[in-house]
Structure formats: structure tokens, C-alpha cells
Design a protein around this motif. Structure first.
Motif, PDB file in Angstrom:
ATOM      1  N   MET A  37      28.212  28.979  41.016  1.00 15.38           N
ATOM      2  CA  MET A  37      28.742  30.354  41.011  1.00 15.38           C
ATOM      3  C   MET A  37      29.889  30.486  42.008  1.00 15.38           C
ATOM      4  SD  MET A  37      25.501  32.903  40.526  1.00 15.38           S
ATOM      5  CE  MET A  37      24.261  32.014  41.451  1.00 15.38           C
ATOM      6  N   ALA A  38      29.737  29.877  43.185  1.00 15.53           N
ATOM      7  CA  ALA A  38      30.801  29.932  44.191  1.00 15.53           C
ATOM      8  C   ALA A  38      32.071  29.266  43.674  1.00 15.53           C
ATOM      9  CB  ALA A  38      30.329  29.266  45.485  1.00 15.53           C
ATOM     10  N   ALA A  39      31.926  28.143  42.997  1.00 15.85           N
ATOM     11  CA  ALA A  39      33.086  27.444  42.434  1.00 15.85           C
ATOM     12  C   ALA A  39      33.759  28.306  41.364  1.00 15.85           C
ATOM     13  CB  ALA A  39      32.664  26.100  41.851  1.00 15.85           C
ATOM     14  N   ALA A  40      32.967  28.977  40.560  1.00 16.36           N
ATOM     15  CA  ALA A  40      33.524  29.853  39.519  1.00 16.36           C
ATOM     16  C   ALA A  40      34.285  31.013  40.152  1.00 16.36           C
ATOM     17  CB  ALA A  40      32.410  30.365  38.614  1.00 16.36           C
ATOM     18  N   HIS A  41      33.758  31.563  41.225  1.00 15.58           N
ATOM     19  CA  HIS A  41      34.443  32.666  41.905  1.00 15.58           C
ATOM     20  C   HIS A  41      35.706  32.180  42.608  1.00 15.58           C
ATOM     21  CE1 HIS A  41      31.925  36.200  41.294  1.00 15.58           C
ATOM     22  NE2 HIS A  41      30.949  35.333  41.161  1.00 15.58           N
ATOM     23  N   GLU A  42      35.669  30.984  43.167  1.00 16.85           N
ATOM     24  CA  GLU A  42      36.872  30.423  43.784  1.00 16.85           C
ATOM     25  C   GLU A  42      37.959  30.215  42.725  1.00 16.85           C
ATOM     26  OE1 GLU A  42      39.518  29.094  46.591  1.00 16.85           O
ATOM     27  OE2 GLU A  42      37.600  30.095  46.910  1.00 16.85           O
ATOM     28  N   ALA A  43      37.554  29.729  41.566  1.00 17.90           N
ATOM     29  CA  ALA A  43      38.509  29.551  40.464  1.00 17.90           C
ATOM     30  C   ALA A  43      39.082  30.894  40.021  1.00 17.90           C
ATOM     31  CB  ALA A  43      37.839  28.839  39.294  1.00 17.90           C
ATOM     32  N   ALA A  44      38.249  31.937  40.012  1.00 18.33           N
ATOM     33  CA  ALA A  44      38.728  33.273  39.640  1.00 18.33           C
ATOM     34  C   ALA A  44      39.733  33.787  40.668  1.00 18.33           C
ATOM     35  CB  ALA A  44      37.546  34.245  39.513  1.00 18.33           C
ATOM     36  N   VAL A  56      42.294  38.275  31.976  1.00 19.59           N
ATOM     37  CA  VAL A  56      42.308  36.833  31.701  1.00 19.59           C
ATOM     38  C   VAL A  56      41.372  36.111  32.665  1.00 19.59           C
ATOM     39  CG1 VAL A  56      43.749  34.749  31.767  1.00 19.59           C
ATOM     40  CG2 VAL A  56      44.637  36.839  30.741  1.00 19.59           C
ATOM     41  N   CYS A  57      41.487  36.447  33.947  1.00 20.39           N
ATOM     42  CA  CYS A  57      40.667  35.778  34.965  1.00 20.39           C
ATOM     43  C   CYS A  57      39.193  36.128  34.810  1.00 20.39           C
ATOM     44  CB  CYS A  57      41.175  36.134  36.365  1.00 20.39           C
ATOM     45  SG  CYS A  57      42.850  35.499  36.667  1.00 20.39           S
ATOM     46  N   ASN A  58      38.895  37.370  34.436  1.00 20.57           N
ATOM     47  CA  ASN A  58      37.497  37.744  34.211  1.00 20.57           C
ATOM     48  C   ASN A  58      36.902  36.993  33.028  1.00 20.57           C
ATOM     49  OD1 ASN A  58      37.107  39.450  36.368  1.00 20.57           O
ATOM     50  ND2 ASN A  58      37.641  41.300  35.240  1.00 20.57           N
ATOM     51  N   LYS A  59      37.698  36.778  31.990  1.00 19.28           N
ATOM     52  CA  LYS A  59      37.203  36.012  30.845  1.00 19.28           C
ATOM     53  C   LYS A  59      36.927  34.560  31.236  1.00 19.28           C
ATOM     54  CE  LYS A  59      39.016  38.856  27.189  1.00 19.28           C
ATOM     55  NZ  LYS A  59      39.944  39.026  26.095  1.00 19.28           N
ATOM     56  N   GLU A  60      37.797  33.994  32.056  1.00 12.45           N
ATOM     57  CA  GLU A  60      37.570  32.631  32.530  1.00 12.45           C
ATOM     58  C   GLU A  60      36.312  32.578  33.407  1.00 12.45           C
ATOM     59  OE1 GLU A  60      41.064  31.047  34.441  1.00 12.45           O
ATOM     60  OE2 GLU A  60      42.295  31.360  32.663  1.00 12.45           O
ATOM     61  N   LEU A  61      36.131  33.590  34.242  1.00 16.33           N
ATOM     62  CA  LEU A  61      34.950  33.669  35.101  1.00 16.33           C
ATOM     63  C   LEU A  61      33.684  33.770  34.255  1.00 16.33           C
ATOM     64  CD1 LEU A  61      33.626  33.993  37.926  1.00 16.33           C
ATOM     65  CD2 LEU A  61      34.055  36.448  37.709  1.00 16.33           C
ATOM     66  N   GLN A  62      33.720  34.606  33.233  1.00 13.94           N
ATOM     67  CA  GLN A  62      32.555  34.759  32.356  1.00 13.94           C
ATOM     68  C   GLN A  62      32.213  33.441  31.676  1.00 13.94           C
ATOM     69  OE1 GLN A  62      33.608  37.947  29.741  1.00 13.94           O
ATOM     70  NE2 GLN A  62      33.379  39.519  31.311  1.00 13.94           N
ATOM     71  N   ALA A  63      33.226  32.708  31.231  1.00 13.48           N
ATOM     72  CA  ALA A  63      32.989  31.422  30.566  1.00 13.48           C
ATOM     73  C   ALA A  63      32.397  30.408  31.552  1.00 13.48           C
ATOM     74  CB  ALA A  63      34.297  30.896  29.972  1.00 13.48           C
ATOM     75  N   ALA A  64      32.924  30.382  32.766  1.00 14.98           N
ATOM     76  CA  ALA A  64      32.449  29.429  33.770  1.00 14.98           C
ATOM     77  C   ALA A  64      31.022  29.732  34.213  1.00 14.98           C
ATOM     78  CB  ALA A  64      33.383  29.429  34.976  1.00 14.98           C
ATOM     79  N   CYS A  65      30.643  31.001  34.147  1.00 18.27           N
ATOM     80  CA  CYS A  65      29.329  31.410  34.654  1.00 18.27           C
ATOM     81  C   CYS A  65      28.277  31.577  33.565  1.00 18.27           C
ATOM     82  CB  CYS A  65      29.462  32.734  35.404  1.00 18.27           C
ATOM     83  SG  CYS A  65      30.161  32.504  37.021  1.00 18.27           S
ATOM     84  N   LYS A  66      28.626  31.284  32.343  1.00 18.17           N
ATOM     85  CA  LYS A  66      27.668  31.481  31.268  1.00 18.17           C
ATOM     86  C   LYS A  66      26.373  30.724  31.561  1.00 18.17           C
ATOM     87  CE  LYS A  66      27.210  31.641  26.345  1.00 18.17           C
ATOM     88  NZ  LYS A  66      27.928  31.832  25.133  1.00 18.17           N
ATOM     89  N   GLY A  67      25.262  31.456  31.588  1.00 17.20           N
ATOM     90  CA  GLY A  67      23.959  30.869  31.842  1.00 17.20           C
ATOM     91  C   GLY A  67      23.619  30.692  33.316  1.00 17.20           C
ATOM     92  N   LEU A  68      24.541  31.034  34.214  1.00 19.10           N
ATOM     93  CA  LEU A  68      24.299  30.864  35.647  1.00 19.10           C
ATOM     94  C   LEU A  68      23.786  32.120  36.334  1.00 19.10           C
ATOM     95  CD1 LEU A  68      27.375  28.885  37.015  1.00 19.10           C
ATOM     96  CD2 LEU A  68      25.013  28.136  36.938  1.00 19.10           C
ATOM     97  N   ALA A  69      24.384  33.242  35.987  1.00 16.52           N
ATOM     98  CA  ALA A  69      24.105  34.461  36.745  1.00 16.52           C
ATOM     99  C   ALA A  69      23.912  35.644  35.812  1.00 16.52           C
ATOM    100  CB  ALA A  69      25.247  34.746  37.710  1.00 16.52           C
ATOM    101  N   ILE A  70      23.465  36.728  36.397  1.00 15.61           N
ATOM    102  CA  ILE A  70      23.212  37.951  35.643  1.00 15.61           C
ATOM    103  C   ILE A  70      24.479  38.803  35.618  1.00 15.61           C
ATOM    104  CG2 ILE A  70      21.860  40.091  35.607  1.00 15.61           C
ATOM    105  CD1 ILE A  70      19.642  38.480  37.051  1.00 15.61           C
ATOM    106  N   GLY A  71      24.775  39.369  34.482  1.00 19.06           N
ATOM    107  CA  GLY A  71      25.915  40.280  34.369  1.00 19.06           C
ATOM    108  C   GLY A  71      27.191  39.551  33.997  1.00 19.06           C
ATOM    109  N   LYS A  72      28.213  40.337  33.641  1.00 13.96           N
ATOM    110  CA  LYS A  72      29.449  39.739  33.185  1.00 13.96           C
ATOM    111  C   LYS A  72      30.340  39.228  34.304  1.00 13.96           C
ATOM    112  CE  LYS A  72      32.079  43.203  31.533  1.00 13.96           C
ATOM    113  NZ  LYS A  72      32.649  44.265  30.792  1.00 13.96           N
ATOM    114  N   PHE A  73      30.008  39.517  35.533  1.00 12.57           N
ATOM    115  CA  PHE A  73      30.849  39.100  36.647  1.00 12.57           C
ATOM    116  C   PHE A  73      30.163  38.041  37.510  1.00 12.57           C
ATOM    117  CE2 PHE A  73      32.278  43.291  35.392  1.00 12.57           C
ATOM    118  CZ  PHE A  73      33.604  43.020  35.118  1.00 12.57           C
ATOM    119  N   CYS A  74      29.344  37.214  36.882  1.00  2.45           N
ATOM    120  CA  CYS A  74      28.727  36.071  37.545  1.00  2.45           C
ATOM    121  C   CYS A  74      27.887  36.485  38.745  1.00  2.45           C
ATOM    122  CB  CYS A  74      29.796  35.067  37.947  1.00  2.45           C
ATOM    123  SG  CYS A  74      29.141  33.427  38.307  1.00  2.45           S
ATOM    124  N   GLY A  75      27.133  37.528  38.587  1.00  5.60           N
ATOM    125  CA  GLY A  75      26.246  37.960  39.654  1.00  5.60           C
ATOM    126  C   GLY A  75      26.897  38.786  40.731  1.00  5.60           C
TER     127      GLY A  75
END
Length: 80
Positions: A37-44, A56-75
Motif C-alpha cells: 500500500m505504501a508503494a502504491a501511495h508513493e507511486a500516486a 488519472v493518478c487515482n485510477k492508477e492507485l486503484q489498480a495498484a491497490c486492488k485486493g490490498l485495502a478497503i475503499g477506492k483510495f487504497c485504505g
């Protein structure tokens, strides 16, 4: 009243003992999820720094966090 209090104490103790400590493997998996999750947020953050739009960045974040966290913003969601 004493029976109700005794039942409450028993229930509280049962709940306390039923909360098992997580195993070393579960801890390892939890740590890995937090790092992912931290890596996904750093990438965002880097995405936003590069000048890409928030959508665009939120969509990339959602893709990176799929299955990791709750909610559309990676927890995490913060104020904008």
C-alpha cells in the motif's frame, strides 16, 4: 442482578481469550500488505508530481491497490 453481572464478566473474559494473537506468518503478510500500500501511495505521489491529473493518478492507485485495502483510495483518503 448478580447473575447478569457474572454473565457479563464471563462473556468479557471469553471475548478476551478468543482474540488470538496473530501468527508470525500472518504478521509477515500484514507487513507485506502495508508495504505494498505504501508503494502504491508513493507511486500516486510521483504520478501527481509528474503533472498527471488527479483522476488519472487515482485510477492508477486503484489498480495498484486492488485486493490490498478497503475503499477506492487504497485504505486512505485525505482532504482536497
Amino acid at each position: 442482578m448478580k447473575k447478569a453481572l457474572l454473565a457479563f464478566v464471563f462473556l468479557a473474559q471469553a471475548a478476551t481469550f478468543s482474540i488470538a494473537k496473530e501468527s508470525a506468518e500472518e504478521t509477515k503478510q500484514d507487513v507485506a500488505r502495508h508495504r505494498a500500500m505504501a508503494a502504491a501511495h508513493e507511486a500516486a505521489a510521483k504520478c501527481r508530481e509528474s503533472g498527471k491529473g488527479e483522476d488519472v493518478c487515482n485510477k492508477e492507485l486503484q489498480a495498484a491497490c486492488k485486493g490490498l485495502a478497503i475503499g477506492k483510495f487504497c485504505g486512505m483518503k485525505h482532504e482536497h
